[in-house]
Motif scaffolding. Structure first.
Motif, PDB file in Angstrom:
ATOM      1  N   UNK A  87      38.271  47.154  50.882  1.00 20.98           N
ATOM      2  CA  UNK A  87      38.887  45.921  50.390  1.00 20.98           C
ATOM      3  C   UNK A  87      38.933  45.979  48.860  1.00 20.98           C
ATOM      4  N   UNK A  88      40.090  45.663  48.258  1.00 23.44           N
ATOM      5  CA  UNK A  88      40.197  45.699  46.800  1.00 23.44           C
ATOM      6  C   UNK A  88      41.221  44.685  46.315  1.00 23.44           C
ATOM      7  N   UNK A 119      35.139  38.147  46.411  1.00 23.28           N
ATOM      8  CA  UNK A 119      36.333  38.680  45.747  1.00 23.28           C
ATOM      9  C   UNK A 119      36.035  40.100  45.271  1.00 23.28           C
ATOM     10  N   UNK A 120      36.947  41.006  45.601  1.00 21.85           N
ATOM     11  CA  UNK A 120      36.792  42.408  45.253  1.00 21.85           C
ATOM     12  C   UNK A 120      37.797  42.771  44.158  1.00 21.85           C
ATOM     13  N   UNK A 121      37.311  43.450  43.112  1.00 19.90           N
ATOM     14  CA  UNK A 121      38.196  43.817  42.015  1.00 19.90           C
ATOM     15  C   UNK A 121      39.069  45.007  42.384  1.00 19.90           C
ATOM     16  N   UNK A 122      39.853  45.482  41.423  1.00 22.76           N
ATOM     17  CA  UNK A 122      40.789  46.567  41.696  1.00 22.76           C
ATOM     18  C   UNK A 122      40.123  47.864  42.092  1.00 22.76           C
ATOM     19  N   UNK A 182      37.432  35.176  36.034  1.00 21.45           N
ATOM     20  CA  UNK A 182      38.724  34.520  35.821  1.00 21.45           C
ATOM     21  C   UNK A 182      39.723  35.166  36.768  1.00 21.45           C
ATOM     22  N   UNK A 183      40.096  34.445  37.809  1.00 18.07           N
ATOM     23  CA  UNK A 183      40.954  34.999  38.854  1.00 18.07           C
ATOM     24  C   UNK A 183      42.147  34.080  39.052  1.00 18.07           C
ATOM     25  N   UNK A 184      43.333  34.598  38.851  1.00 16.17           N
ATOM     26  CA  UNK A 184      44.566  33.837  39.060  1.00 16.17           C
ATOM     27  C   UNK A 184      44.514  32.486  38.359  1.00 16.17           C
ATOM     28  N   UNK A 185      44.120  32.524  37.069  1.00 15.58           N
ATOM     29  CA  UNK A 185      44.119  31.348  36.181  1.00 15.58           C
ATOM     30  C   UNK A 185      43.097  30.283  36.554  1.00 15.58           C
TER      31      UNK A 185
END
Length: 307
Positions: free
Chosen positions: A39-40, A52-55, A66-69
């Protein structure tokens, strides 16, 4: 970052629950799906909790992101935080929205029957807070977490619809939390009931208001009152009940000689004995633009008894 008493029941994204296994390396935690991929760069619902998984495929753990504003907070087990939590490092409360998961930021929020303020850094407000239209609010101080059967709740709700003794003085807070001190309340009440003083008698009306409020006569014309009582042009120092004046303005012959004066009543509004044969109200911006054409408007309490 140290969280306190956090529970989980958040749905930030409508996503299918993931099936797979956790994998840990020196960089953190990853989640390998049943097809072998990781999962990324997305939210994932795993065993009833949100992550939440980063890139690079690592779950956010023990930090703010800070995710999607929007700002989000994650516990040390990487689960998304919900509701109130206490950060012992920052010595502050935060509130993660129960339905979306994002942290409340730069706003007032009605939570569990009380109003709470949140700063731009997402921390819950405490003490005096300057809001819109130069209005002061007060949120009760807090020093740490309080618990009731494991539930974390703050002690810093906004004062509203009541009197409070703060730093050696009484203050009244309206139903929306806006503060007015005793002198402000007295002057505002008097300004609502004081009748029109007559054409060109703006200073007399101000004097009558202060006298009705119990603070004595404010002698002189608007120009006199300006130079005696008005000491500030800093908008952050303007409070309800202060007189606001100019020593001259270009709208009339009398105005050029004697100036004009009114009373700031809060919420960005000014009440004054206008030339239109009535007691008028206008926005602070409108008053400043109209009467500040020849001199800098200033303000202050027209009594030595003011706080």
């Amino acid at each position: 970052m140290a969280f306190f008493a956090v529970t989980l029941a958040i749905y930030p994204k409508q996503t299918q629950a993931q099936e797979g296994t956790w994998q840990k390396d020196n960089c953190g935690l990853k989640y390998q799906k049943s097809d072998g991929s990781f999962v990324s760069n997305q939210w994932a619902l795993i065993d009833g909790a949100w992550y939440f998984f980063n890139g690079e495929g690592y779950a956010h753990c023990g930090d703010y992101a800070w995710i999607e504003n929007k700002w989000y907070a994650f516990n040390w087990d990487c689960k998304l935080c919900e509701g109130w939590f206490w950060d012992s490092n920052e010595q502050a409360y935060y509130y993660a929205d129960p339905t979306s998961g994002y942290l409340h930021t730069n706003c007032w929020s009605w939570i569990d029957g009380n109003w709470y303020g949140f700063e731009s850094n997402c921390q819950m407000s405490k003490g005096w807070t300057l809001g819109a239209d130069n209005t002061w609010f007060y949120c009760a101080p807090y020093t740490g977490p309080q618990t009731d059967s494991g539930y974390c709740y703050p002690g810093g709700s906004m004062y509203w619809n009541d009197w409070a003794w703060i730093d050696g003085a009484w203050y009244y807070f309206w139903g929306n939390g806006a503060m007015t001190s005793e002198i402000e309340l007295n002057i505002l009440n008097a300004s609502e009931s004081e009748p029109y003083a007559g054409y060109g008698y703006c200073a007399l009306w101000v004097s009558n208001v202060y006298k009705r409020a119990g603070y004595g006569e404010v002698k002189g014309n608007a120009c006199d009152q300006y130079y005696r009582w008005c000491w500030s042009s800093n908008i952050n120092e303007l409070k309800p009940g202060m007189i606001i004046a100019v020593p001259k303005w270009g709208g009339s012959e009398l105005g050029q000689i004697y100036g004009h004066v009114g009373i700031y009543i809060g919420y960005g509004r000014v009440r004054h004995n206008s030339s239109g044969s009535t007691i008028s109200e206008c926005s602070l911006d409108e008053w400043l633009n109209k009467y500040g054409d020849l001199a800098t408007p200033k303000w202050g309490y027209a009594t030595t008894r003011a706080i």
